[in-house]
Each structure stands twice: as structure tokens, then as C-alpha cells.
Design an enzyme around this catalytic site. Sequence first.
Site, PDB file in Angstrom:
ATOM      1  N   ASP A  58       0.765  -1.091   0.003  1.00  0.00           N
ATOM      2  CA  ASP A  58       0.159   0.109  -0.005  1.00  0.00           C
ATOM      3  C   ASP A  58       0.895   1.392   0.021  1.00  0.00           C
ATOM      4  OD1 ASP A  58      -1.690   1.935   1.155  1.00  0.00           O
ATOM      5  OD2 ASP A  58      -3.092   0.363   1.028  1.00  0.00           O
ATOM      6  N   SER A 104      -6.817   4.578  -1.219  1.00  0.00           N
ATOM      7  CA  SER A 104      -6.653   3.206  -1.171  1.00  0.00           C
ATOM      8  C   SER A 104      -8.290   2.775  -1.441  1.00  0.00           C
ATOM      9  CB  SER A 104      -6.425   2.722  -0.084  1.00  0.00           C
ATOM     10  OG  SER A 104      -4.923   3.101   0.175  1.00  0.00           O
ATOM     11  N   ASP A 155      -9.871  -2.732   6.439  1.00  0.00           N
ATOM     12  CA  ASP A 155      -9.375  -1.600   5.610  1.00  0.00           C
ATOM     13  C   ASP A 155      -9.651  -1.720   4.372  1.00  0.00           C
ATOM     14  OD1 ASP A 155      -8.402   1.087   5.959  1.00  0.00           O
ATOM     15  OD2 ASP A 155      -6.386   0.316   5.500  1.00  0.00           O
ATOM     16  N   THR A 157      -8.096  -2.065   1.150  1.00  0.00           N
ATOM     17  CA  THR A 157      -7.845  -2.981   0.216  1.00  0.00           C
ATOM     18  C   THR A 157      -8.468  -4.247   0.553  1.00  0.00           C
ATOM     19  OG1 THR A 157      -5.727  -1.904  -0.322  1.00  0.00           O
ATOM     20  CG2 THR A 157      -6.014  -4.193  -0.653  1.00  0.00           C
ATOM     21  N   GLU A 300      -1.400  -7.891   2.092  1.00  0.00           N
ATOM     22  CA  GLU A 300      -1.183  -6.265   1.934  1.00  0.00           C
ATOM     23  C   GLU A 300      -0.322  -5.872   3.011  1.00  0.00           C
ATOM     24  OE1 GLU A 300      -3.680  -2.230   2.055  1.00  0.00           O
ATOM     25  OE2 GLU A 300      -4.182  -3.752   3.407  1.00  0.00           O
TER      26      GLU A 300
END
Length: 444
Positions: A58, A104, A155, A157, A300
Site C-alpha cells: 500500500d 486506497s 480496511d 484494500t 497487503e
Amino acid sequence: MSESRTGRRWRTAGLVAVAGGTLALLPLTGALAGAEDPGGDGGQGSGHPRSVIFVNGDGMGPAHREAARLDQEGFDGQLAMDELPVAGLQTTDARDPEDTVTDSAAAASAWATGVKTYNGAISVDVDGEPLPTLGQQAEEAGLAGGIVTTAQVTDATPAAFFATSTDRAAQDDIARQYLEVSRPEVILGGGEDWWLPAGDEGTYPPRAGDEEDPEVSRSTQGDLVAQAQAQGYQYVSTAEEFAAADSGLLLGLFANEEMFQQRPEGEGDEFDPVVSLADMTTTALDVLSQDEDGFFLVVEEEGVDEMSHDNNGTRMLEAMRSLEAAVDVARAYVAEHPDTLLIVTGDHECGGLTIEDVDAEDESGPGGTLPQETAVEGETVSGEDGPFTVAGTDGAHDFALDWTTTAHTGVPTVVTADGPGSEELVGYYPNTHLHDVMSGVLFG
């Protein structure tokens, strides 16, 4: 999980690779036999590959990757993520009514759905209408699904691949959707706060120093950990419990929010996850690979972005080491399972980062010092961070990191890949193209 299947066979095909900075067509194993392989029975008897490992650094732009290479491998080395045989560049712009540069959520939604959307959106279109996501589609097709992240598991992603929402902040509802709608087999990362109701602080109490925005339990959907356990998930929250985990349905939450503490350098910043990203990736692959129909796994490293927001080069490089270790795990898996597509990329760039020589005459000030000057409200044009030593030079060479913003930028990000379908990732394309390639591998 689906019943086991055997008999997959793979033949050699030409893939475009990066060698010494030059694009060339090289023979690689791992291309699917497809209809020409009647003995292969993956993908409902077609011999089609059905597995994807998607790795997101990220906030990772090209300069982050190069800084990590200098830090970890030195002048003559290569990162595992950059040794993957296929490379390309993706553009990342959103379709936001005000902003050109993506966040994102919009970036991950483009990957998950193939549709551009507004910042803050989780796999809904610009009108707020839900879109089909790769993660849920994989589950509906009988494949296994997994989430591994050092961020909250809810979150932006991971959420974009397994949930839909008009607002990325609704993380407790995203967790509910994991359990009631998409049902990924493996969920590992941070974000315990969003699974437990107010007053139940679980394993991880609020972190000190968060008085303005305390990290406390805040689920408005009830006790989602208990709900997960009732649905058959094994719940683990410590390194010891994780090491002993043996379930085909696994929920692990190892922090109240992110699995690190993002701060400017020396102001309470921490990067010491309870369980490493590499170990979470290893366990996820162990569980998901039990389904020989295939799987879709999102991995991630959030620390690259969060530390870049604070222009914290030291911690950003630590996060890059964490990401590289997870890529090593994924590469080893793909080497043994050539029916698996591996993609490593970043959703956007963060920090406007570049790499410079250490220069006392630069804007960093006199005396050769490099104070970290965060660009805030026009007070500084840029701020330098460092110096950092180039690996393998015994301190003879170093470099500085120059930050130009604490926000995201619109710089295209690097995509590297290996496995079936990866040849489609050579070139310069929008981030939605990754969705099309992954969808082709997962669903034919």
C-alpha cells in the site's frame, strides 16, 4: 471447501520478461494447457488455472521499491518482487468528483471490480450501486478466499475484494459482510476494535498516546468475533494461538487497529507486528491450498503507506522488508504450484518520494545533517530523510529520501508478476486491467 482434485498438468509457453531492463520474450513454465490438456481437471475439467496471490504494498511507488533494493540488496542485488519475470506500469487515477489522485479504497475497488469509482468507495460505482467483487465471485465459484494484511482486516484494500460500501469507514459492517455474504476462509491482520462492541476491549487495549482518536472497540454490529466462532471460524489473537491454529476457517486479529504504530520518526512510531506478514501468508497458503479447485488470496503491507504519510523513511524501509519477506513466501509457493498467478504492486504512491545523494548543500541544511522536514501547509518545499546505508558497501555509500508531500500522488505504480496470465501485464495500462487479468485466471 471443495473436494480435492488431482491431475493438473502444465506446459511451457512464451512470456514477456524483464531482463537487464529490457523487455524480451522468454520461455517460462506455468502456462495453462487449457482445452489442449484433456487430463487436467482443474477449473471444472478444463485444466484452467484457478489461483491468484495478489500482493499490495500500500502506497508503494517506484522510488519505494528502489529505496528498498538499495537498503536490502545493494547496487548489484534485486528484490524478490523485482525478480518476477513480467513487469508493467499501471495508472491509478480515480473517478472522484473533486480529486484526481486516488485513495486506497477507489484503487482497490478498481482491482476488485474493474470499474473506476470515487475516493472512499468500497466496490460501488460512482452512483453508490454495489458491484460484483473478485473475492465474493471466487467464493461463489467454489474457490477459497483469504485476506492477509498488517492493516485492519476491514480496511480499504481487503474490504474492496470481499465487501461493498459507500463509505470505507464502515468497517464493522464490512466485517459483518465477511461473515454473512462473502465468507472468506482465512482472515488475518489487525482491527480487533471493529469486531467487538464498545466496552469489550478484547486482547488489545487502546494504545497510549491516542487521546484525540482513541483506538477502542466500536462495533455497532454486535460481537462479530462470537458470530465468527459460531460459524465455525477458529479465532486467534496472539502469536502462540496463531502458531497452534489448525482450522480450515481461520480468523486472526493481532492488533486493535493496524499492526504497527504510524508516527513521525521518534514520536512513538513502532513496527513490530505480533505475527509477521510472511508468517500470516504462509499459514493462509497452507489453509487455502487445501482446496484444489483454487483460491484467491489478498496480501497487503499497509505500513509502507502509513509510514510514508508521516515521511518516516526508517519505518517505511522496515515495512518494505516485511513486504519482501511475504513476497518470498509467495514466490516459493508459485514455484511449486505453477498454476498460480502472482502479482506484486502498489495501489498508489504515497509521499512523493525520490532518492538523492546525501548533500549538505541541498535543502536539508548545513553541516551535512538531514533533518526530516515534513511538508505541511507550504512551510517547506520538501524534506529529506536519512542518511541510509547502501547494503554491501560497508558504509562507503549512502542515500537520502526526499519527501515532497505527506499525501498520495498520481505517479503510476510498478506491477511485477509470474504465472499464468502474467504475460497480459506487460505494458502501460489502467489499474482496472489487473481485474481483467485476475478474473481470467480465476474464472476462465
